[in-house]
Design an enzyme around this catalytic site. Structure first.
Site, PDB file in Angstrom:
ATOM      1  N   HIS A 188      17.858  -0.300  -4.195  1.00  0.00           N
ATOM      2  CA  HIS A 188      16.701  -0.985  -3.628  1.00  0.00           C
ATOM      3  C   HIS A 188      16.521  -2.418  -4.139  1.00  0.00           C
ATOM      4  O   HIS A 188      15.391  -2.915  -4.221  1.00  0.00           O
ATOM      5  CB  HIS A 188      15.419  -0.194  -3.840  1.00  0.00           C
ATOM      6  CG  HIS A 188      14.398  -0.429  -2.738  1.00  0.00           C
ATOM      7  ND1 HIS A 188      14.755  -0.596  -1.416  1.00  0.00           N
ATOM      8  CD2 HIS A 188      13.043  -0.527  -2.763  1.00  0.00           C
ATOM      9  CE1 HIS A 188      13.671  -0.770  -0.694  1.00  0.00           C
ATOM     10  NE2 HIS A 188      12.613  -0.743  -1.492  1.00  0.00           N
ATOM     11  N   SER A 414       6.143  -0.666  -9.164  1.00  0.00           N
ATOM     12  CA  SER A 414       6.578  -2.057  -9.284  1.00  0.00           C
ATOM     13  C   SER A 414       7.126  -2.320 -10.680  1.00  0.00           C
ATOM     14  O   SER A 414       6.618  -1.773 -11.661  1.00  0.00           O
ATOM     15  CB  SER A 414       5.398  -3.000  -9.024  1.00  0.00           C
ATOM     16  OG  SER A 414       5.741  -4.342  -9.319  1.00  0.00           O
TER      17      SER A 414
END
Length: 845
Positions: A188, A414
């Site tokens: 990702h 995050s």
């Protein structure tokens, strides 16, 4: 008791009887361990026993190996030894895995191509931070099942990539590797070239399909699997896990808080902090690999970054592979003396150089020496092959150490651990909507190296690397027993799910054709969107409804199915010029002993992932036969095999932050996954096969590409490709922490991707001879950046800027830059070139 344990116990009893019989009949006597000369059968037994760790001198087996006959005229004695060898062979086969690891460059086009992840049309690749790789491991049982797991330095897996890869594997290996036992998972990163997925919504910003991006990924995955297959050796796997703090936070805490309080109370954190690690050890070479699963987004690099980068997980992999090489893994991997195998305290990694000279102490002498080496000027090369051989270490037939940092349930997670702040006021963003004065564009999260995104990437990568090394060094739990797998395809646009309430009631619900909500347009705090979109929007607005309806107005049934999501894009029902979103998705379970990998084609949020893991664990431990117990390790491999965006819990979906708006198949998407994974887990437990009549579409013949090709590369009159444009100042001296820069006349990197080669080198002078330069850093190093640019958007001229931030552990000496590239003539001929900068001095602090 396992088959291997049963056979070992039976053999131990039989060998006790045999030793007694032989001792009485042949007067066996103990031999000194260092000088024993055994017959051939006994040697075979000795090697087999040592290979499996039979070192306890009190065991009957070891007693047999430590005895010799004083009367070697009994042929039946050797017959009994031969039978013993055959029995040991059976034990080895039942308890040994065959293990192989491999990796290959998948960096892709470093110019002109839009990057995948942020959907920012202005984020166009223009250089390399460090290279991308496909990393694979294969685990097999002799004459039994095997599984392949590929960790991809890309934003996500792609259905079309998977389809074409499986076709190649079938052509090469027959049915040995297929859709059921091969898994491909993306890390990702948002810093890799796009255009390799097949659905319209994912390739709009890349101007359609980019064949160069696609081909290099498919080829790299195939080559990593080939390498792992050819390196298969007997060995063991160890599993370990531990808590990693300060490497992730929840970026949508308001949605997480909508989960039931009693469920949230079961967990200390609102994100998963656990890293799970597999350590691969071959009998022949020792440690050869480490694969680690941890949930954190690949968004340390921002939406304005234009350098190809593996982000924090790619950085962690670089750091650990360099660390392993310095440590000498696999055995005898490099020729560096232990005294020079120094670790770096500041995380500025480099590859291990082939030659490390003794440092010079006379700085004045170094400066005089450097001044004699002027820029070489550009010259043509036959190809890039000779250079690639200089850059890479020769492993002499040994496998290389492969370290992968895999993605897990990162949906609301995050790496920007300082939190989200308004760029206009410096105050924290609005909690519920992540806006600043009503604008999402002003709300950005901050990494630990703020405002330097490269430093944030290094720090988060290093934290994962440090934990992985700790787990690697302390791993002691042996992975054992079965290898198995289950996989199926499902149409997520119309799955029926039976929900059970606590009072025994039942309700049948269904998933919906894919659609994106208004909050999708708002982006996240890692990469805000544009216009007037906001996270947490459950109403929509008339203007964007009108724009949406121009493309496709959703039906009343579709609107009702997705409630409370206001539909911004009805992409699941759009098929012009071809399908905009996937409907048929794969789900897959890989089992390696007590380790179970759940391969999901999307980004699960923290709580969604927890619920899925718990549901599968409940199934696997339900029959109570001990095959699975509380010690089973279940990991989620996110973004696997294809991509279908996000999966939230039902409660998080109601809040409609970015993750909920990007949950394509409606509020019951997670329930569908849980229901279907429980079926797979049950089949895995009972040994039943799982078949599917569905197949994903192959849309390769429908792809449209609007990216213009490279037409021509030129330089100004009297200038050659590879000539220096802006050189390093004369008589320059630098020290660790300084940045050195030089610019060359160059050509478009799309002409030749220089796969497994490099566009940039830092070379070290190893003797006073003019040709005695050794490459010590390249564009696969974290400290060396390759930046490419044109003087204007339509210019055929271009520059390459090499930027080296000198590491702390650098060797003092004379250095220079070398640039390599390939130019294209008007007739299409590709010509390789190189050039060097003026030499400069680096001194130690």
């Amino acid at each position: 008791m396992s088959t291997a344990s049963t056979r070992l116990a039976a053999f131990s009893t039989a060998s006790t009887w045999l030793v007694a019989l032989l001792a009485a009949s042949t007067k066996l006597a103990a031999l000194p361990a260092a000088s024993t000369k055994l017959g051939a059968p006994a040697i075979v037994i000795t090697l087999a026993a040592q290979g499996r760790g039979f070192k306890d001198t009190t065991t009957p087996l070891y007693a047999m190996l430590s005895l010799r006959s004083t009367q070697p005229d009994f042929p039946w004695f050797f017959l009994l030894l031969l039978v013993t060898v055959l029995d040991i062979k059976g034990i080895v086969s039942d308890s040994t895995y065959s293990i192989g690891v491999g990796s290959y460059d998948i960096t892709g086009p470093a110019a002109d191509v839009n990057m995948m992840g942020y959907a920012n049309a202005e984020q166009i690749a223009s250089g390399i931070h460090f290279r991308l790789k496909a990393r694979a491991f294969i685990v097999a049982k002799p004459k039994g099942n095997r599984v392949v797991f590929v960790n991809l330095d890309a934003c996500m897996a792609s259905q079309l990539v998977t389809i074409k890869l499986l076709e190649r594997l079938k052509s090469r290996y027959g049915d040995l590797y297929n859709e059921k036992n091969v898994a491909i998972s993306g890390i990702h990163t948002h810093g890799g070239p796009g255009g390799y997925l097949q659905y319209v919504v994912y390739i709009i910003t890349s101007l359609g399909f980019v064949k160069q991006s696609f081909d290099v990924i498919v080829d790299g995955i195939e080559r990593s699997i080939i390498e792992a297959h050819e390196n298969l050796q007997p060995g063991d796997i160890f599993v370990n896990k531990g808590e990693l703090l300060n490497a992730n936070i929840n970026r949508s805490p308001s949605a997480y808080l909508n989960n039931p309080s009693e469920e949230r109370s079961l967990y200390k954190y609102d994100v998963d902090k656990e890293m799970t690690s597999l350590k691969f050890v071959q009998d022949k070479w020792g440690a050869v690999g480490s694969f680690n699963w941890f949930a954190t987004h690949g968004t340390s690099m921002s939406r304005t970054n234009s350098l190809i980068s593996g982000d924090n997980k790619g950085a962690a992999a670089r750091f650990m592979e360099d660390w392993a090489q310095l440590k000498g893994y696999p055995k005898g991997n490099n020729g560096i003396s232990p005294g020079r195998a120094r670790t770096r305290p500041n995380g500025l990694q480099r590859r291990v150089s082939l030659i490390i000279p003794q440092p010079h102490k006379n700085v004045h002498e170094l400066r005089l020496l450097a001044s004699s080496f002027l820029p070489s000027g550009g010259r043509n090369l036959e190809s890039s092959e000779d250079i690639s051989q200089q850059v890479r270490n020769n492993l002499g037939g040994k496998p290389k150490f492969v370290s992968a940092f895999c993605q897990s349930n990162c949906g609301d997670v995050s790496p920007n651990v300082l939190g989200a702040f308004c760029i206009d006021t410096g105050l924290p963003c609005d909690f519920n909507h992540s806006t600043c004065n009503g604008k999402n564009e002003l709300c950005y999260s901050r990494g630990p190296g703020y405002p330097d995104e490269f430093e944030s990437t290094r720090i988060i990568g290093e934290r994962q690397f440090t934990k992985a090394v700790e787990l690697f060094n302390t791993a002691s739990e042996l992975v054992k027993e079965k290898i198995d797998y289950r996989q199926t395809y499902l149409d997520f646009s119309k799955l029926e799910i039976t929900l059970h309430s606590s009072d025994g009631g039942r309700e049948v619900v269904r998933t919906c054709p894919a659609a994106l909500g208004f909050a999708f347009g708002a982006g996240t705090t890692d990469g805000p969107g544009m216009f007037d979109f906001k996270q947490g929007d459950v109403k929509g607005n008339p203007f964007w409804n009108f724009v949406r309806n121009v493309l496709k107005e959703p039906s009343k049934e579709q609107v009702a199915c997705h409630q409370p999501k206001p539909i911004l894009l009805d992409n699941g029902e759009m098929d012009i010029p071809y399908k905009w979103a996937p409907a048929i998705l794969p789900i897959q379970i890989l089992r390696i002993g007590q380790v179970v990998i759940l391969c999901v084609p999307g980004e699960f949020t923290t709580m969604a992932g927890r619920r899925l893991r718990d549901a599968v664990r409940e199934v696997l431990t339900s029959n109570g036969d001990g095959e699975f117990d509380s010690g089973v390790h279940i990991v989620i491999a996110g973004l696997s095999n294809t991509y279908s965006q996000y999966v939230t819990t039902f409660e998080e979906y109601q809040i409609q932050r970015y993750e909920g708006a990007s949950t394509l198949y409606g509020p019951h998407t997670l329930s569908a996954y849980i229901q279907e994974f429980k079926k797979l887990a049950s089949a895995l437990l009972t040994g039943k096969s799982v078949e599917s009549k569905l197949e994903p579409p192959d849309l390769s013949d429908k792809q449209i590409s609007l990216l213009p090709p490279v037409i021509l590369d030129t330089t100004p009159l009297g200038v050659n490709f590879g000539d220096i444009s802006t050189d390093i100042p004369e008589n320059s001296t630098f020290q660790p922490g300084d940045t050195v820069t030089a610019t060359f006349w160059s050509a478009c990197p799309r002409n030749d991707l220089l796969t497994k080669s490099t566009f940039s080198l830092v070379e070290l002078l190893v003797s006073s001879g003019s040709s005695a330069w050794s490459p010590v850093y390249d564009d696969d190093d974290f400290s060396l950046r390759f930046k490419w640019s044109r003087p204007s958007i339509f210019s055929s001229e271009s520059y390459a800027t090499l930027e080296w931030r000198i590491p702390e552990q650098v060797v003092a000496g004379v250095y220079r830059f070398r640039h390599l590239g390939a130019s294209k003539s008007l007739l299409g001929k590709i010509s390789h070139f190189t050039g060097t900068s003026r030499a400069f001095v680096v001194v130690s602090k």
